[in-house]
Every structure is written in C-alpha cells, then in structure tokens.
Design an enzyme around this catalytic site. Structure first.
Site, PDB file in Angstrom:
ATOM      1  N   LEU A   1       0.818  -1.219   0.000  1.00 56.68           N
ATOM      2  CA  LEU A   1       0.000   0.000   0.000  1.00 56.68           C
ATOM      3  C   LEU A   1       0.847   1.262   0.000  1.00 56.68           C
ATOM      4  O   LEU A   1       0.473   2.264  -0.597  1.00 56.68           O
ATOM      5  CB  LEU A   1      -0.933   0.015   1.228  1.00 56.68           C
ATOM      6  N   GLY A   2       1.978   1.248   0.702  1.00 62.16           N
ATOM      7  CA  GLY A   2       2.809   2.438   0.762  1.00 62.16           C
ATOM      8  C   GLY A   2       4.017   2.233   1.644  1.00 62.16           C
ATOM      9  O   GLY A   2       4.162   1.216   2.321  1.00 62.16           O
TER      10      GLY A   2
ATOM     11  N   HIS B   1      -0.675   7.464   7.661  1.00 65.93           N
ATOM     12  CA  HIS B   1       0.237   6.522   8.314  1.00 65.93           C
ATOM     13  C   HIS B   1       1.678   6.759   7.852  1.00 65.93           C
ATOM     14  O   HIS B   1       2.597   6.861   8.681  1.00 65.93           O
ATOM     15  CB  HIS B   1      -0.223   5.101   7.970  1.00 65.93           C
ATOM     16  N   GLU B   2       1.888   6.856   6.537  1.00 65.25           N
ATOM     17  CA  GLU B   2       3.256   6.962   6.018  1.00 65.25           C
ATOM     18  C   GLU B   2       3.889   8.306   6.364  1.00 65.25           C
ATOM     19  O   GLU B   2       5.104   8.375   6.621  1.00 65.25           O
ATOM     20  CB  GLU B   2       3.271   6.726   4.510  1.00 65.25           C
TER      21      GLU B   2
ATOM     22  N   HIS C   1       5.437   8.031   9.681  1.00 64.23           N
ATOM     23  CA  HIS C   1       6.802   7.492   9.614  1.00 64.23           C
ATOM     24  C   HIS C   1       7.786   8.574   9.156  1.00 64.23           C
ATOM     25  O   HIS C   1       8.883   8.697   9.710  1.00 64.23           O
ATOM     26  CB  HIS C   1       6.868   6.316   8.640  1.00 64.23           C
TER      27      HIS C   1
ATOM     28  N   HIS D   1       5.611   2.010  14.392  1.00 67.44           N
ATOM     29  CA  HIS D   1       4.364   1.263  14.520  1.00 67.44           C
ATOM     30  C   HIS D   1       4.036   1.070  15.994  1.00 67.44           C
ATOM     31  O   HIS D   1       4.933   0.899  16.825  1.00 67.44           O
ATOM     32  CB  HIS D   1       4.484  -0.102  13.836  1.00 67.44           C
TER      33      HIS D   1
ATOM     34  N   TRP E   1       2.958  -1.376  17.694  1.00 64.66           N
ATOM     35  CA  TRP E   1       3.396  -2.626  18.318  1.00 64.66           C
ATOM     36  C   TRP E   1       4.930  -2.718  18.363  1.00 64.66           C
ATOM     37  O   TRP E   1       5.493  -3.752  18.731  1.00 64.66           O
ATOM     38  CB  TRP E   1       2.792  -3.838  17.614  1.00 64.66           C
TER      39      TRP E   1
ATOM     40  N   GLN F   1       1.397  -3.746  22.524  1.00 63.86           N
ATOM     41  CA  GLN F   1       0.521  -4.476  21.616  1.00 63.86           C
ATOM     42  C   GLN F   1       1.295  -5.637  21.021  1.00 63.86           C
ATOM     43  O   GLN F   1       2.467  -5.500  20.663  1.00 63.86           O
ATOM     44  CB  GLN F   1       0.027  -3.524  20.515  1.00 63.86           C
TER      45      GLN F   1
END
Length: 783
Positions: free
Chosen positions: A193-194, A244-245, A248, A254, A256, A273
C-alpha cells in the site's frame, strides 16, 4: 510505551529475501533494512531514539518557560508526483486531481484532529488524543519559483514499482526535499500500500546519511489507496495510508514496536501491543504484560493511525506521537527546513523580472589558470525583456557589468558569459552575480536577482606530500560541504613539542548556527594516474564530553574527484569513519579540549588504492560539528609508489589558435613528471607537417608531480592545414620508461582569406575552394 534504549526483534517483510505479506499495509521497516542492512539497523535505531528523546526533553523544558498557550500550527508544502503508465488524466494510475485534493483534506483533518470520526475514539484514550498542529498544502511555487498546482504527472519507465525500485521511481520526478514533502503516487506491486523514508537524527554520520539519500526522501502510496473512495471501496480506501506513512516520515514507529509486547514504539501513551491489527476487531488486549514485564491494564489502541487496522477504525494520534513529530520537524535534517520553505507561498509575478536561474561556472573548485564565469538567466516576468544588466563581483569588488539588448519572451532562457578571470593556485574567491536592471528600470522581484558561490583554486602537487602546519597551511585548503568558508583554523596543539601547530575545529565554543556542519580539510590536487599504490597517514586528537556519549562529533576521510567538484558518497573511506567515543584518543574532558602531548593523539593509516588511475583527486579529512568537543588533525602525509622512474607526459598545447592568419606560431607545450626521479634535462623535437626542429632544456629541478612549460616557435607557414607535433625524446639523457604518452598532435589552419561585414553565405553554386568558409576537422585525441 516507556522509553528504552534497547530493542527487540523486528518483523521483517521484504520481497525475496524479506517477505512482504499479502496486502501489506506498510513497507517502511522493510525499506530501512534494505538501506541499512539488518546488522546495522538496531544500532541506527538506538542512535536515533536517543537523539530524539533528548531533543524532546529539551523542547519540553523550553515550552515550560513559555507564557504563550497558543497553538503553533506548522504548514508543510506538498508536491504529488503521479507516476503513471501513459493513460489520460483520470484513467488508471494517472489519478484525477479530485482524488489528490481529497487526500490533502484527509491529511489536514487527521493531523489537526478535525476528522469526522474523532468522536469514535474510545473514552479511555480521549485524554491522550492530540491535535498534531500540522497543516498540509499543495505547493504553490516550484523549485524555480514559478507558479504550480503542486501536482506533477510523469509517465514512468516501467508499469509498476517495488521497494527494490525505490531509487528508480523517485528519479522519475523529484523536488528538493529540503523545501517540499515529496509524495509519489504510482502502481506498487506485491500488494504493497505504501512506505516512507524515515528521518535521520540531527547528525548521523556520513555513512548513514548516504543511505538516507536526500534524493529519495518522502513517501510513496499506491494509486488505489490515495485519497478517499478512489477508485475502490475496500478497507484501505479512506486515505489513511498517506496519514500513516507521513507519520513514519515524521519519526513515528508502529504502535506494536515492530516486535510485539516486549518491544516499544517509544511513546508511553500507546499501550503495548502484541502485533499489528487486521480489520476492525473491537476491544482486545493482546498483551498481559508490557516490555518491562509489568501488568498492562489497557486495551490495544488499534484506532491509532500507526497500526494496520482498516481505515474506518483509525481516528487518533497521541500526545507523545505529536511531540515526536513536532520535534522531528524542528530538529531533523530535511525536515526543519520545511518550516522556512517558500513552496507553499504563491510566487511574486511582476512585469519586469529577470532572474538568475543557475551558476554554470565557476564550481566550488577551479583547476584552470583562467576561466569564463557564466550564469543562466530567465525572464520570469510577464513583459518581454528587451534589455538587462547583470554584475559580477569577486570578494566584494565589481569586476564587470554585462549589458545586453535582445528580446526574451516570458520564461525564455539565456546564458550570460563574463570576461576571462585569471586565477592563481591557492586563491579563495567569493563570486556574486546580480541582476540590477531590466528594460531600463530596476528589477521588480529581488527574490531571484542574486546568486553566490564560494570557489577555491587548489594547489596541484606531486607525491610525496607532507604537511605539519608549522609554517602555515602547507598548501592544504578548507571549506564546508556547502561550499562556504570553513572554521578549520591552525592552532597550538602540543604533540612532540609544546608549541606544535595543528589544524583545529573549535566545536566546544561553536555557535548554534555552526552545529551540524561538515568541515573539509582538503589536500592539494593529486594525480593517481600512474601510481601503483597510494597511502594517507595522519594524526588526530579528540576528547569526548563526559555526558551524552557525543556520538555526533565525527571525523571521516573521503576522496573528491574532478578537481574537488564531484563528491560521491561511495568515496567515503571505510577504513576511517569515527564518531563520539569511537573517535576519542584520550579520556573524556568536561572543558574545551586541547591535547597535552603525544599520548593524547591517535594515528590513522588509510589506503587510497581504490582510486588508482584517476587524475585530479583531492583527499578530504571531514570533521562533523556535533556540538561536543574540539577535533585536531596534524602530520598529514601522502605517499605513492610510481610505476616508472623516468617518465614524462605531454599534457597540453596552449597558445595555438585553431585558425590564424599569422605565418609564425609560438605554441606552449605543458609536460608533467610522472616518474619518481627529479628531471634535470629534457630533449624534444617539434614541427609542423614535414618540418622538424630539435630543442633541449637544461638546469631543471622538476620534482615528481610537477609540470613544466616549453615555448617553441614554428615559422614559414603558408595558407593551408597543418599538424603541430611535439615529442619528448629523452629525459636526463636517458630513454623515457613510458614513451607512449610523450607525443601530442594539434591541428590548425592558416588562411589569408578576408571578407567584409555583413556576411551572408548560402553555399550555392560555388565550390569550397572559392569560399571564404572552409571545412576543418579537429579530433579530440590529436590523431
């Protein structure tokens, strides 16, 4: 999760040797391991997290003294590069503008906590849900200052791209990452996805920064998951992949921790997590204990944008995550410059605007005796330019004003050349070009009127090269990586004697605007074309501060080619690149360090054999200012073993015009000593066509690496084409050990033909013998 300097294993998901799971939400961790290698990754992560933790503490302390409670919203200019397969706009991966606009809206909602689904954040997480205080805007001006929509469309060189094609993808279209957040939208294969390029700490060293290449910095998103509901309605079609990206890109891990319950994402307000979340599971707790083995009373925060849950489940960043991103923007290279970028501000459009687009010549290093400064100007205004004036100053003194009368339509380009500048070895010059007048009036947009460059003329010497800096710089030069003047200074530094002199970088007392600079100590230009081995030796001294490990002060060695104008990161020599405690040559010092004697110095010996066969190279000893303690360098020696004892090469013919009307020519031939023995005499022959003359130079002291000019004269020439020949026949009354490069040939023509201006020639109905014009062939190899 609580801050920790230690890390657990990462979940690796690379193609081939690294497995990417079907419909993988994110390839960022995989990209980091591709760049850094699994062995180096954890150490780099440790370094980054330590740096970021300290910067966050500093910011928190500074904010605690602030009287203002107002939000400080940051605006980041964005350029979207749509890399497509040749379809019309709006078809396939050549996504429509509306899809891009929808994504910018989603980003602004998510990062300002204005997202409509913010109300779905569970009550237990509401106290930590944060407004990140970041806005995103499509760029309004391009890197050249021209108006733009912030959307670039380029047909790609292949139908789809993987992580292994990252550099290729980003080379299709790129804007300066110092001024724009680059987002590439394309067809990603393997259901990816990315992914994003993670930021680096303020100073991470040349090697790490090489791997985090500025030319690849940004995020990549598959075209099917960019924006909202275009062109599908699957679980990842609500625009949260880009959210999300970019997380980063701004330093988030992330949730977890890429390692489960025992790992950390370095935020204590995101519960531990066990793994990434799939789908939209509802309440769950995958960790009974946290990474310290203590009871975890919280549910998983799968609603966090840094999980892998479905887009409709995501709705928050936390306070810690917001602090991390704000700190990265304020402190990290290629992030902090976004704060002052002009990319999101509409450009000034005026009627009379001539700007300097680029400096063509000089570059930061000059290896010729003379050259012609040259710039490229452009008509950025709405009027035609019919005349303009531009000046050249060197070291603040006006050298020349060029005035041209012509017609340049809007956006037309034009090279402007100035008079020849004579330079001498060792000179340092600051060139300043400025547009002062357009169409008879002052230029209406000063933003693009001036460009400057600091240039140096390095010395060109042969082996061996020994520098102890007792009487000065010994023909070494200094400059910053940016081309500006360096802060390397010769200073007292006891070694074998108390009054020993050495080069010093005063890091301890440096100001904040010097923090982060790479300072180069540059050797004279060397020729490795005919040597069989070469070696660098030097002494250095450094004492780390007793706190913070000072891993960001550094010293490295690299080789610059093309007379110092070309730096390839691969030319950093792995034999010597050290930072912080690894650089230390003595115990830690809490005050400004000066070595007390030889015991506080270290030795370095480095092979240069990788560069054998190259001409015009410079050795660079590079200091990195990390805000710690002082670095010293001394007793630099460069040795080489030559292949031949007696060897000269004829390198150049000067003063011989290609076309002339004079029947006497006086060329000057340059020769260079490539052997290991001093040359005292040279015998040579020369002539034009069938004529041959002999010559001899005596009383020379031509050391290895030095050059010698030989002036000769050729007379009794007549109209026609000639070949000037020059050959060295003996050295010190002996045969040259390598005679293959003793000869040089230059073609030229003598003509007595004249005509008057204006001159027009259509090359019809006349032979070349009847023309004032004539053909002339000149080959680059002089054969």
């Amino acid at each position: 999760m609580r801050y920790s300097l230690f890390f657990s294993a990462l979940i690796i998901c690379l193609i081939h040797s690294i497995n990417i799971q079907a419909q993988s939400r994110c390839g960022t961790v995989a990209l980091q391991q591709l760049h850094l290698g699994s062995t180096d990754y954890r150490e780099d992560e440790k370094q980054f997290e330590k740096w970021l933790y300290e910067r966050m503490l500093e910011r928190r302390q500074n904010l605690s003294f602030s009287l203002s409670g107002e939000k400080q919203v940051i605006t980041i200019p964005v350029v979207v590069h749509v890399i497509h397969n040749g379809q019309a706009v709006g078809v396939g991966d050549n996504i429509p503008d509306d899809q891009i606009f929808s994504q910018i809206t989603i980003l602004n909602q998510d990062y300002r906590r204005l997202n409509p689904d913010a109300s779905e954040t569970p009550s237990e997480f509401l106290p930590v849900a944060a407004d990140v205080e970041i806005d995103f805007v499509l760029a309004k001006r391009d890197p050249e200052g021209l108006p733009t929509t912030g959307i670039v469309r380029v047909q790609g060189s292949q139908p789809d791209y993987s992580l292994f094609n990252d550099e290729l993808l980003k080379s299709e279209s790129f804007w300066s990452t110092e001024d724009y957040l680059n987002i590439w939208v394309t067809d990603l294969n393997n259901d990816l996805l990315g992914y994003a390029q993670f930021p680096v700490s303020n100073l991470t060293g040349l090697t790490v920064d090489r791997e985090n290449n500025r030319l690849t910095d940004g995020i990549v998103v598959d075209f099917e998951y960019f924006g909202k509901d275009f062109p599908n309605n699957d679980p990842f079609s609500k625009g949260r992949t880009a959210t999300h990206e970019i997380g980063h890109f701004l330093g988030l891990r992330h949730v977890w921790g890429d390692g489960g319950c025992s790992a950390s994402d370095f935020c204590d307000d995101t519960p531990p997590q066990g793994d990434n979340t799939s789908g939209c599971p509802g309440l769950q707790d995958t960790c009974d204990l946290d990474e310290f083995g203590e009871l975890d009373p919280f549910q998983d925060m799968f609603q966090n944008y840094m999980d892998f849950s479905d887009d409709v489940c995501m709705n928050l960043f936390t306070i810690c995550q917001a602090n991390r991103m704000q700190t990265v923007i304020a402190e990290s290279p290629r992030r902090r410059t976004l704060l002052t970028s002009m990319g999101g501000i509409s450009p000034i459009i005026t009627t009379n605007d001539m700007g300097i687009r680029q400096i063509i010549s000089p570059e930061v290093s000059i290896c010729n005796d003379a050259f012609f400064p040259e710039i490229q100007v452009r008509n950025y205004g709405t009027n035609d330019v019919t005349s303009f004036k531009v000046t050249l100053k060197i070291n603040g003194l006006l050298i020349q004003t060029v005035e041209q009368t012509l017609t340049l339509q809007p956006l037309d380009l034009l090279p402007v050349t100035f008079q020849s500048i004579d330079v001498g070895q060792g000179e340092e010059m600051n060139f300043s070009f400025k547009v002062i007048e357009v169409n008879g009036v002052p230029d209406e947009n000063p933003e693009n009127d001036v460009k400057n460059i600091f240039a140096q003329v390095p010395f060109q010497l042969g082996f061996p090269l020994v520098a102890d800096f007792e009487s000065g710089n010994d023909n070494w030069m200094t400059r910053r990586f940016t081309g500006e003047a360096s802060t390397w200074q010769i200073s007292n530094a006891p070694l074998n004697t108390s009054d020993n002199q050495a080069y010093k970088i005063d890091i301890f007392n440096s100001t904040s605007n010097e923090f982060g600079h790479l300072e180069m100590l540059l050797s004279p230009v060397l020729d490795l074309e005919k040597v069989t081995s070469a070696e660098l030796q030097f002494k250095y001294a450094y004492a780390p501060l007793p706190v913070n490990e000072n891993f960001i002060d550094g010293l490295a060695v690299a080789v610059l080619t093309e007379c110092g104008t070309d730096f390839d990161p691969d030319n950093i020599l792995p034999d010597f690149e050290r930072y912080g405690n690894n650089l230390g040559t003595t115990t830690t010092k809490s005050s400004a360090f000066t070595p007390a004697g030889a015991a506080e110095w270290g030795d370095a010996t480095i092979s240069l054999n990788k560069f054998l066969g190259l001409k015009n190279v410079q050795v660079a000893i590079i200091a990195q200012n990390g805000g710690g303690n002082n670095i010293f360098v001394d007793e630099v020696e460069l040795f080489a073993n030559n292949q031949f004892i007696l060897d000269v090469k004829t390198t150049e013919v000067k003063g011989l015009p290609v076309i002339s009307c004079r029947t006497f020519q006086a060329p000057i031939v340059e020769i260079k000593n490539f052997g290991t023995k001093t040359i005292n005499s040279i015998d040579y022959v020369f002539g034009a066509n069938n004529s041959t003359n002999e010559g001899r130079l005596e009383g020379l002291t031509m050391e290895p690496g030095q050059s010698q000019s030989i002036a000769v004269g050729v007379s009794d020439l007549f109209e026609g084409e000639f070949e000037f020949n020059f050959e060295v026949v003996s050295i010190n009354d002996e045969q040259d050990d390598d005679p293959d490069d003793n000869t040089i040939i230059e073609k030229f023509r003598i003509t007595e033909r004249e005509d008057i201006l204006p001159l027009r020639e259509r090359f019809e109905q006349r032979s070349f013998d009847e023309l004032v014009w004539f053909p002339l062939s000149i080959t680059g190899d002089h054969n």
